[in-house]
Design an enzyme around this catalytic site. Structure first.
Site, short mmCIF file in Angstrom:
data_model
loop_
_atom_site.label_atom_id
_atom_site.label_comp_id
_atom_site.label_asym_id
_atom_site.label_seq_id
_atom_site.Cartn_x
_atom_site.Cartn_y
_atom_site.Cartn_z
N ASP A 183 0.94 -1.18 -0.21
CA ASP A 183 0.01 0.18 0.54
C ASP A 183 0.30 1.49 -0.01
OD1 ASP A 183 -1.94 1.37 0.76
OD2 ASP A 183 -2.21 1.80 1.98
N SER A 184 0.12 2.17 -0.05
CA SER A 184 0.95 3.64 -0.49
C SER A 184 1.46 3.95 1.34
CB SER A 184 0.31 4.73 -0.60
OG SER A 184 -1.05 5.11 -0.21
N TYR B 183 -0.82 8.81 -3.07
CA TYR B 183 -0.57 8.23 -3.92
C TYR B 183 -1.92 9.18 -4.62
CZ TYR B 183 3.16 4.82 -4.02
OH TYR B 183 4.44 3.68 -4.17
N GLY B 184 -2.99 9.27 -4.52
CA GLY B 184 -4.56 9.86 -4.84
C GLY B 184 -4.14 10.86 -5.62
N CYS C 119 -4.34 -1.25 -2.38
CA CYS C 119 -4.32 -0.09 -2.37
C CYS C 119 -5.48 0.23 -3.31
CB CYS C 119 -2.94 0.63 -2.59
SG CYS C 119 -2.74 2.05 -3.57
N ASN C 120 -6.11 1.12 -3.60
CA ASN C 120 -7.24 1.70 -4.89
C ASN C 120 -6.83 1.63 -5.82
OD1 ASN C 120 -10.73 0.24 -3.90
ND2 ASN C 120 -9.51 0.49 -2.21
N THR C 121 -6.01 2.50 -5.46
CA THR C 121 -4.86 4.12 -6.40
C THR C 121 -4.11 2.99 -7.17
OG1 THR C 121 -5.16 6.12 -5.00
CG2 THR C 121 -3.82 5.63 -6.76
N GLU D 84 -3.14 10.00 7.45
CA GLU D 84 -1.45 9.86 7.26
C GLU D 84 -0.31 10.38 8.54
OE1 GLU D 84 0.94 7.26 5.36
OE2 GLU D 84 -0.65 6.43 5.02
N CYS E 70 -11.62 2.79 -0.50
CA CYS E 70 -9.89 3.51 0.24
C CYS E 70 -9.60 2.26 1.06
CB CYS E 70 -9.74 4.78 0.38
SG CYS E 70 -7.61 5.00 0.60
N THR E 71 -8.52 1.95 1.21
CA THR E 71 -8.07 0.82 2.75
C THR E 71 -7.74 2.04 3.66
OG1 THR E 71 -5.89 0.74 1.68
CG2 THR E 71 -7.37 -1.25 0.74
N HIS E 72 -7.21 3.07 3.01
CA HIS E 72 -6.78 4.16 4.85
C HIS E 72 -8.35 4.80 5.67
CE1 HIS E 72 -3.38 4.31 2.62
NE2 HIS E 72 -3.29 5.52 3.80
#
Length: 273
Positions: free
Chosen positions: A11-12, A43-44, A74-76, A158, A192-194
């Site tokens: 993931d980012s 990354y988005g 990570c979706n992006t 983040e 988004c996994t965040h």
């Protein structure tokens, strides 16, 4: 005894840990290796070229460390890099596989909706890619999908500022905008996994008839099914119930935040790409 061949997670930043947590709960016997590119997150807001290059660099690093199977948690990255990696790059890596999180989500999440109207919240990169729209058009064309980018959310997460008054106001503002855009929507997919990290804040803003769905359990069930259908891969993976965490960012910060997300004390290693 298999050689060390963990399932790789990329993931980012921190978001993929929400998926890893659910996968480990369902499949505790496997070894896992997590790589967060925190130094280059988020990354988005990056170009497709940048997302692909960063993602492929990290995937190759996981390959070198023994991973035969890598999950882009990570979706992006799933939206902007997965197809190119699967169709072009893996030709030079026989026996390696890379999977994403968008298709499994699109296959299942429509089942949660009564009105067949669904809201997807994601990063700017994921929304701009239209990958979810393409997947739903193919898998569940009867679902009416509304997409909305929430570009401020990942930076808030983040930086661990999502629980501040300013952070909460931004989240509330975006959720209210989404609900107004599709008033009859009864499912919100956190694309988004965040975002599961702020799921409690999101759920406080939605009516009781609206379900807020995160991807962790969906991806976990999908991965279990994948391994059952691909026995050749299942037998390659090592089972030592170990887990290792790598970050391109600041190690202490990663450990603090990851320990909170996973609800257990973790140790990480810093990696330079």
């Amino acid at each position: 005894m298999n050689k060390y061949a963990p399932i790789g997670f990329f993931d980012s930043g921190f978001g993929g840990l929400t998926v890893l947590k659910e996968v480990r709960s369902l499949l505790p016997d496997y070894d896992y290796l997590y790589l967060g590119d925190n130094d280059r997150a988020p990354y988005g807001n990056k170009s497709s070229k940048e997302v692909y290059e960063y993602t492929w660099e990290c995937v190759q690093n996981l390959f070198k460390k023994g991973c035969d199977l890598v999950i882009l948690a990570c979706n992006t990255a799933s939206a902007k890099a997965l197809r190119k990696i699967q169709q072009n790059d893996l030709k030079n890596f026989p026996g390696k596989r890379v999977l994403g999180v968008i298709r499994p989500s699109a296959e299942i999440v429509g089942d949660y909706s009564i009105t067949k109207k669904l809201i997807i919240l994601g990063t700017q990169g994921t929304i701009d890619s239209s990958t979810y729209l393409e997947e739903f058009a193919h898998i569940s064309p009867e679902i009416d999908v509304w997409q909305q980018a929430c570009p401020e959310w990942v930076p808030l997460i983040e930086a661990q500022k999502y629980s501040t008054e300013e952070g909460k106001q931004q989240i509330v503002k975006d959720v209210e905008r989404a609900l107004k855009s599709l008033p009859s929507g009864d499912v919100i997919l956190l694309g988004c996994t965040h975002y599961p990290i702020i799921q409690d804040i999101i759920e406080e803003q939605v009516p009781t008839n609206v379900k807020v769905i995160s991807q962790g359990s969906i991806v976990a069930i999908s991965l279990m099914s994948y391994l059952e259908r691909h026995g050749w891969m299942k037998t390659k993976l090592s089972k030592g119930s170990t887990i290792e965490y790598l970050t391109t960012g600041e190690k202490d910060q990663f450990e603090t935040h990851a320990s909170m997300i996973l609800e257990e004390k973790i140790k990480a290693k810093n990696i330079i790409l």
